[in-house]
Design a protein around this motif. Structure first.
Motif, PDB file in Angstrom:
ATOM      1  N   PRO A 157       0.824  -1.195   0.000  1.00  0.00           N
ATOM      2  CA  PRO A 157       0.000   0.000   0.000  1.00  0.00           C
ATOM      3  C   PRO A 157       0.872   1.264   0.000  1.00  0.00           C
ATOM      4  N   GLN A 158       0.443   2.253  -0.760  1.00  0.00           N
ATOM      5  CA  GLN A 158       1.175   3.511  -0.843  1.00  0.00           C
ATOM      6  C   GLN A 158       0.665   4.451   0.247  1.00  0.00           C
ATOM      7  N   PRO A 159       1.578   5.249   0.803  1.00  0.00           N
ATOM      8  CA  PRO A 159       1.127   6.201   1.810  1.00  0.00           C
ATOM      9  C   PRO A 159       0.247   7.278   1.185  1.00  0.00           C
ATOM     10  N   SER A 160      -0.695   7.769   1.955  1.00  0.00           N
ATOM     11  CA  SER A 160      -1.571   8.819   1.435  1.00  0.00           C
ATOM     12  C   SER A 160      -0.800  10.141   1.384  1.00  0.00           C
ATOM     13  N   SER A 161      -1.191  10.985   0.458  1.00  0.00           N
ATOM     14  CA  SER A 161      -0.479  12.254   0.337  1.00  0.00           C
ATOM     15  C   SER A 161      -1.188  13.396   0.988  1.00  0.00           C
TER      16      SER A 161
END
Length: 68
Positions: free
Chosen positions: A64-68
């Motif tokens: 999962p990618q971190p939220s921006s």
């Protein structure tokens, strides 16, 4: 007791053959290991001698990618 030592020996030989297969495929040369590369190496080592009868395990891994 004797069966345990024999089975440990076979497991170690199995994993050694898998490590040899991973090395021959060039998986151990890269210093930058992504999740997919690390899991492919692990599955290749666990597959052991099956690598030499045509099994070519390749894993995909999406983190999962971190939220921006």
């Amino acid at each position: 007791m004797r069966y345990r030592s024999v089975s440990v020996f076979f497991v170690l030989v199995w994993l050694l053959i898998g490590l040899l297969a991973a090395g021959q495929r060039g998986y151990l040369r890269s210093a930058d290991a992504t999740c997919a590369e690390a899991s492919t190496i692990a599955v290749t080592v666990l597959a052991g001698p099956l690598n030499y009868v045509g099994l070519n395990p390749v894993m995909k891994c999406e983190l999962p990618q971190p939220s921006s």
